[in-house]
Scaffold this motif. Structure first.
Motif, PDB file in Angstrom:
ATOM      1  N   GLY A  31      69.789  -4.101  30.129  1.00  0.00           N
ATOM      2  CA  GLY A  31      71.200  -4.301  30.429  1.00  0.00           C
ATOM      3  C   GLY A  31      71.605  -3.623  31.722  1.00  0.00           C
ATOM      4  N   THR A  32      71.094  -2.394  31.948  1.00  0.00           N
ATOM      5  CA  THR A  32      71.366  -1.690  33.206  1.00  0.00           C
ATOM      6  C   THR A  32      70.752  -2.433  34.380  1.00  0.00           C
ATOM      7  N   ALA A  33      69.554  -2.983  34.190  1.00  0.00           N
ATOM      8  CA  ALA A  33      68.897  -3.745  35.251  1.00  0.00           C
ATOM      9  C   ALA A  33      69.710  -4.981  35.624  1.00  0.00           C
ATOM     10  N   ILE A  34      70.304  -5.627  34.621  1.00  0.00           N
ATOM     11  CA  ILE A  34      71.137  -6.808  34.895  1.00  0.00           C
ATOM     12  C   ILE A  34      72.319  -6.421  35.775  1.00  0.00           C
ATOM     13  N   LYS A  35      72.935  -5.257  35.472  1.00  0.00           N
ATOM     14  CA  LYS A  35      74.062  -4.791  36.296  1.00  0.00           C
ATOM     15  C   LYS A  35      73.607  -4.477  37.713  1.00  0.00           C
ATOM     16  N   LEU A  36      72.453  -3.840  37.852  1.00  0.00           N
ATOM     17  CA  LEU A  36      71.940  -3.517  39.185  1.00  0.00           C
ATOM     18  C   LEU A  36      71.686  -4.789  39.983  1.00  0.00           C
ATOM     19  N   GLU A  37      71.165  -5.815  39.330  1.00  0.00           N
ATOM     20  CA  GLU A  37      70.937  -7.077  40.033  1.00  0.00           C
ATOM     21  C   GLU A  37      72.251  -7.662  40.546  1.00  0.00           C
ATOM     22  N   GLU A  38      73.316  -7.523  39.740  1.00  0.00           N
ATOM     23  CA  GLU A  38      74.630  -7.984  40.192  1.00  0.00           C
ATOM     24  C   GLU A  38      75.059  -7.223  41.447  1.00  0.00           C
ATOM     25  N   LYS A  55      66.039  -6.543  44.088  1.00  0.00           N
ATOM     26  CA  LYS A  55      66.216  -7.227  42.805  1.00  0.00           C
ATOM     27  C   LYS A  55      64.940  -7.262  41.951  1.00  0.00           C
ATOM     28  N   PRO A  56      63.764  -7.535  42.521  1.00  0.00           N
ATOM     29  CA  PRO A  56      62.563  -7.566  41.677  1.00  0.00           C
ATOM     30  C   PRO A  56      62.233  -6.207  41.048  1.00  0.00           C
ATOM     31  N   PHE A  57      62.790  -5.144  41.609  1.00  0.00           N
ATOM     32  CA  PHE A  57      62.493  -3.804  41.099  1.00  0.00           C
ATOM     33  C   PHE A  57      63.644  -3.226  40.275  1.00  0.00           C
ATOM     34  N   ALA A  58      64.629  -4.076  39.941  1.00  0.00           N
ATOM     35  CA  ALA A  58      65.833  -3.598  39.252  1.00  0.00           C
ATOM     36  C   ALA A  58      65.512  -2.924  37.930  1.00  0.00           C
ATOM     37  N   LEU A  59      64.555  -3.462  37.171  1.00  0.00           N
ATOM     38  CA  LEU A  59      64.240  -2.882  35.863  1.00  0.00           C
ATOM     39  C   LEU A  59      63.608  -1.496  36.016  1.00  0.00           C
ATOM     40  N   TYR A  60      62.744  -1.329  37.012  1.00  0.00           N
ATOM     41  CA  TYR A  60      62.118  -0.021  37.240  1.00  0.00           C
ATOM     42  C   TYR A  60      63.159   0.999  37.694  1.00  0.00           C
ATOM     43  N   ILE A  61      64.041   0.568  38.585  1.00  0.00           N
ATOM     44  CA  ILE A  61      65.105   1.456  39.060  1.00  0.00           C
ATOM     45  C   ILE A  61      66.024   1.834  37.904  1.00  0.00           C
ATOM     46  N   ALA A  62      66.337   0.850  37.066  1.00  0.00           N
ATOM     47  CA  ALA A  62      67.212   1.103  35.917  1.00  0.00           C
ATOM     48  C   ALA A  62      66.594   2.139  34.990  1.00  0.00           C
ATOM     49  N   LEU A  63      65.310   2.008  34.709  1.00  0.00           N
ATOM     50  CA  LEU A  63      64.643   2.961  33.813  1.00  0.00           C
ATOM     51  C   LEU A  63      64.680   4.368  34.382  1.00  0.00           C
TER      52      LEU A  63
END
Length: 365
Positions: A31-38, A55-63
């Protein structure tokens, strides 16, 4: 109250809030990764194009961000490397304050996701919250020389343990589904019921008459009134779900989805859809043939793409279109599976946990 007492109180308040915020989001890093992508989309259009490449790294950044919130909050309270911790918190709150200000002032990302889906704040509420945190952290920063310099060994061990545990929780939530689902489509929710107001909506009609502002409970029938605006008196009665829709060339298929037993396979992006467990999902589709269950594939894609995907995999099921944001809200996996019975969410599965047909049939009994 002396300075040390104030510093200790601020450590508790700031650290506690960061731990609370981080734990909510470490439960749902996707969910945090989705917000970062926005944010990356907005910044790439408004500020600099290079943000698009994040954007491709949003999930890693979110974690990293959500785990950092938890660990830094614990370090601040326990007194672990306070000089470095305060520096890190100061940089983090500056980053968050910029995001929330940008959201509020330019009305770009209307939900910053500060507390995930557990507590919804308006953009300006999020910004004011960050301003308060910024003030408190600034006080800690300017008086950081007065903070304890030595770190108890047990505190360092506890901080390291929090890093390992929170990282493990985040990875588990990514590979499965959130431990706690705070969204409107959680298990047990009756979707068609939640698409309706919980009570009749009541409005106040703001009118002008003779140069004066008048507030009325009903729209006036006599002449002489000039309409200004309508103000909802009971916003809590608004539908909890206002965006659900799934359609094909024949139109909206919501009523079909809310009738009887449904196994719904969801994809928020077919281009990014994992194929790691498509064989298991395909086996489920085949095994459900002849059962009193409709299997449906819903994707944020064109009907041509959906039909081509179904033909390629040999799935003789219905394919429907949906909005990507809605699909992401429903399911934190791509693909994922949602089980509906008469519009009620019975169960949800990450593709890593694709169920057997017998398990699904048992849910409808």
């Amino acid at each position: 109250m002396n300075k040390q007492a104030i510093l200790w109180l601020l450590r508790i308040l700031v650290g506690g809030l960061f731990i609370f915020s981080g734990l909510i989001k470490v439960n749902d890093p996707v969910g945090t990764a989705i917000k970062l992508e926005e944010y990356f989309d907005v910044f790439s259009n408004d500020i600099a194009g290079f943000f698009y490449y994040f954007k491709p790294f949003a999930l890693y950044i979110a974690l990293v961000l959500v785990v950092s919130e938890v660990v830094l909050g614990i370090m601040l309270i326990l007194g672990v490397r306070l000089q470095q911790t305060v520096w890190a918190l100061a940089l983090m709150i500056l980053f968050f304050t910029f995001l929330t200000f940008y959201s509020a002032y330019f009305n770009k990302v209307t939900d910053c996701g500060c507390f995930g889906d557990a507590i919804k704040l308006t953009p300006w509420e999020s910004f004011y919250k960050d301003i308060i945190l910024l003030v408190m952290i600034s006080f800690l920063f300017f008086f950081r020389s007065d903070l304890p310099e030595e770190t108890p060994k047990w505190a360092s061990i506890a901080a390291m343990a929090s890093l390992v545990i929170s990282t493990g929780i985040g990875i588990w939530a990514i590979q499965n589904l959130p431990f706690i689902d705070f969204r409107a489509y959680k298990v047990g929710v009756n979707i068609p019921v939640n698409m309706q107001p919980s009570a009749p909506l009541e409005y106040t009609y703001v009118m002008k008459k003779g140069g004066e502002t008048v507030y009325l409970d009903q729209y006036p029938t006599e002449e002489g009134y000039e309409f200004v605006e309508m103000v909802l008196k009971n916003p809590d009665a608004l539908p909890k779900i206002s965006d659900f829709a799934a359609w094909n060339a024949e139109g909206d298929q919501s009523e079909f989805l809310f009738a009887g037993n449904k196994v719904i396979i969801l994809s928020s992006s077919m281009a990014k859809m994992s194929d790691a467990n498509l064989d298991e999902i395909g086996s489920l589709v085949k095994a459900m043939e002849g059962a009193p269950v409709d299997v449906v594939f819903i994707a944020a894609a064109t009907q041509e793409e959906i039909d081509a995907f179904l033909n390629k995999n040999g799935w003789s099921i219905i394919g429907l279109q949906a909005d990507a944001t809605v699909v992401k809200t429903i399911m934190r996996a791509n693909p994922g599976i949602m089980i509906l019975k008469d519009g009620v969410v019975i169960q949800k599965y990450h593709h890593n946990n694709t169920p057997e047909a017998t398990e699904v049939i048992d849910l409808f009994l």
